[in-house]
Design an enzyme around this catalytic site. Structure first.
Site, mmCIF file in Angstrom:
data_model
loop_
_atom_site.group_PDB
_atom_site.id
_atom_site.type_symbol
_atom_site.label_atom_id
_atom_site.label_comp_id
_atom_site.label_asym_id
_atom_site.label_seq_id
_atom_site.Cartn_x
_atom_site.Cartn_y
_atom_site.Cartn_z
ATOM 1 N N ASN A 174 0.866 -1.179 0.000
ATOM 2 C CA ASN A 174 0.000 0.000 0.000
ATOM 3 C C ASN A 174 0.903 1.231 0.000
ATOM 4 O OD1 ASN A 174 -1.812 2.040 0.543
ATOM 5 N ND2 ASN A 174 -2.347 1.330 2.606
ATOM 6 N N LYS A 198 0.124 4.274 -0.313
ATOM 7 C CA LYS A 198 -0.531 5.453 0.287
ATOM 8 C C LYS A 198 -0.318 6.682 -0.616
ATOM 9 C CE LYS A 198 -0.184 3.233 4.723
ATOM 10 N NZ LYS A 198 -0.069 3.324 6.170
ATOM 11 N N HIS A 242 -9.600 1.409 4.829
ATOM 12 C CA HIS A 242 -8.316 1.497 5.544
ATOM 13 C C HIS A 242 -8.484 2.420 6.753
ATOM 14 C CE1 HIS A 242 -4.185 2.604 6.440
ATOM 15 N NE2 HIS A 242 -3.837 1.475 5.853
ATOM 16 N N GLU A 271 -6.789 4.741 7.880
ATOM 17 C CA GLU A 271 -6.558 6.173 7.623
ATOM 18 C C GLU A 271 -7.788 6.809 6.984
ATOM 19 O OE1 GLU A 271 -2.884 5.544 5.547
ATOM 20 O OE2 GLU A 271 -1.970 4.964 7.457
ATOM 21 N N GLU A 298 -5.651 -4.872 10.551
ATOM 22 C CA GLU A 298 -4.584 -3.907 10.799
ATOM 23 C C GLU A 298 -4.877 -3.161 12.103
ATOM 24 O OE1 GLU A 298 -2.517 -2.715 6.948
ATOM 25 O OE2 GLU A 298 -4.333 -1.529 7.006
ATOM 26 N N GLY A 352 2.236 2.275 10.855
ATOM 27 C CA GLY A 352 3.191 3.371 10.700
ATOM 28 C C GLY A 352 3.864 3.774 12.002
ATOM 29 N N SER A 392 3.226 -2.153 10.419
ATOM 30 C CA SER A 392 4.683 -2.231 10.640
ATOM 31 C C SER A 392 5.288 -3.589 10.280
ATOM 32 C CB SER A 392 5.027 -1.830 12.070
ATOM 33 O OG SER A 392 4.598 -0.500 12.327
HETATM 34 P P1 PGA Z 1 2.679 0.275 7.747
HETATM 35 O O1 PGA Z 1 1.233 0.488 7.080
HETATM 36 O O2 PGA Z 1 3.237 -1.011 7.179
HETATM 37 O O3 PGA Z 1 3.486 1.475 7.320
HETATM 38 O O4 PGA Z 1 2.495 0.192 9.220
HETATM 39 C C1 PGA Z 1 0.367 -0.592 6.870
HETATM 40 C C2 PGA Z 1 -0.911 -0.102 6.244
HETATM 41 O O5 PGA Z 1 -1.367 0.991 6.584
HETATM 42 O O6 PGA Z 1 -1.522 -0.783 5.394
#
Ligand code: PGA
Length: 260
Positions: free
Chosen positions: A11, A13, A97, A99, A169, A175, A215
Site C-alpha cells: 500500500n 498510500k 483502511h 486512515e 490492521e 506506521g 509495521s
Molecule cells: P505500515 O502500514 O506497514 O506502514 O504500518 C500498513 C498499512 O497501513 O496498510
C-alpha cells in the site's frame, strides 16, 4: 484443500511521483519472476495506476487501487468508481483502511457499499478492519473486529469469499513501528475466521484470505506468516523500497512452505 499462496500487498498510500512509481514497480516486476509462489499486489495512488500498470505488463504482479466510491458514475466530484478501476486494470481495491476511517470519516456502512460495488464490477475488495489502542486497552478488540466485519460485509454472499480479502490492521501498529506480536495477530485472525465460519460456513471461512498489516518488515514477516491463520500482509512503509518489499515476500514464501 490446497494451500493458498501467500498474499503480499504493498500500500503505497499518498507517495511517489510517476518516475518513482515506475522505477519501484519495474524493480518489483523483475524480482517477481523468482517469487512466483506468492500473489503480489501493488496499490499505487490513482495518479500512478496507468504508469504502474505499464511497468507490470508481462509480470504476475497485480494492480490495486486504494479506495473507490460506490456509485458507478455521475456528479461526484473527486471520486472514482469500481468500473473505472476495472477499466484502469485494477484487480483489487483497498476498502476502509484505518486512515480513511480516521481522516475521512468512513464507517462500516460505507465500507459495505464500497465492498458491494467492487464485487459487482469484478474488482476484489481488500477490506480493512482493526482496533485502536484505546479499544484494545479497554478489552474491546474482539467486539470491534466482529462489529466491523459484520457491518462491512453485510449482504455479501458465501461465494464472494473466493475473491474477497480481509486485512486485519491494528490501528496502533500502523506506521508506528510497533508490530502486533505473532500471538496477538493470530488471536484476532483466528477470531475473524471463526466469525466467518459461523456466519458463512466453514468452506468460505477457510477460503477467505486474511492479511495482517501494521509495521510489517523483513525481520518480523517470517514469524507472523508462520501463524496458522495469517495468509499474507498489507505492507505500508516497507513497500516503498523494492528491497524490503521483496525480502518480506521471500520470508513469507519461506514461512508458507514450512507451514503445516
Ligand atoms: P505500515 O502500514 O506497514 O506502514 O504500518 C500498513 C498499512 O497501513 O496498510
Amino acid at each position: 484443500m490446497p494451500k493458498k499462496p501467500p498474499f503480499i500487498a504493498g500500500n503505497w498510500k499518498m507517495n511517489l511521483t510517476l518516475p518513482e512509481a515506475r522505477k519501484l514497480a519495474e524493480s518489483i516486476a523483475k524480482a517477481a519472476t523468482g517469487l512466483s509462489e506468492a500473489e503480489i499486489v501493488l496499490a499505487p495512488p490513482f495518479t500512478a495506476l496507468g504508469e504502474v500498470k505499464k511497468a507490470l505488463e508481462g509480470s504476475s504482479v497485480r494492480l490495486a487501487a486504494q479506495n473507490l466510491f460506490w456509485e458507478e458514475k455521475g456528479a461526484f466530484t473527486g471520486e472514482v468508481s469500481a468500473p473505472m478501476l476495472k477499466d484502469a486494470g485494477c484487480q483489487y481495491v483497498i476498502i476502509g483502511h484505518s486512515e480513511r476511517r480516521q481522516y475521512f470519516g468512513e464507517r462500516d456502512a460505507g465500507v459495505n457499499k464500497k465492498t458491494q460495488a467492487a464485487l459487482k464490477s469484478g474488482v476484489s475488495p481488500i477490506v480493512c478492519i482493526g482496533e485502536t489502542l484505546a479499544e484494545r486497552e479497554r478489552g474491546e478488540t474482539m467486539d470491534v473486529i466482529s462489529r466491523q466485519i459484520q457491518g462491512g460485509l453485510e449482504g455479501i454472499g458465501a461465494g464472494d469469499f473466493e475473491s474477497l480479502v480481509i486485512a486485519y490492521e491494528p490501528v496502533w501498529a500502523i506506521g508506528t513501528g510497533k508490530t502486533a506480536t505473532p500471538g496477538q495477530a493470530e488471536e484476532v485472525h483466528a477470531h475473524i475466521r471463526e466469525k466467518l465460519a459461523s456466519w458463512y460456513g466453514i468452506g468460505p471461512a477457510e477460503c477467505a484470505i486474511i492479511l495482517y498489516g501494521g509495521s510489517v518488515k523483513p525481520a518480523n514477516s517470517f514469524a507472523l506468516l508462520s501463524e496458522k491463520n495469517i495468509d499474507g500482509f498489507l505492507v505500508g512503509g516497507a513497500s516503498l523500497e523494492a528491497e524490503s518489499f521483496i525480502q518480506i515476500t521471500r520470508e513469507a514464501i519461506r514461512a508458507h512452505k514450512e507451514k503445516k
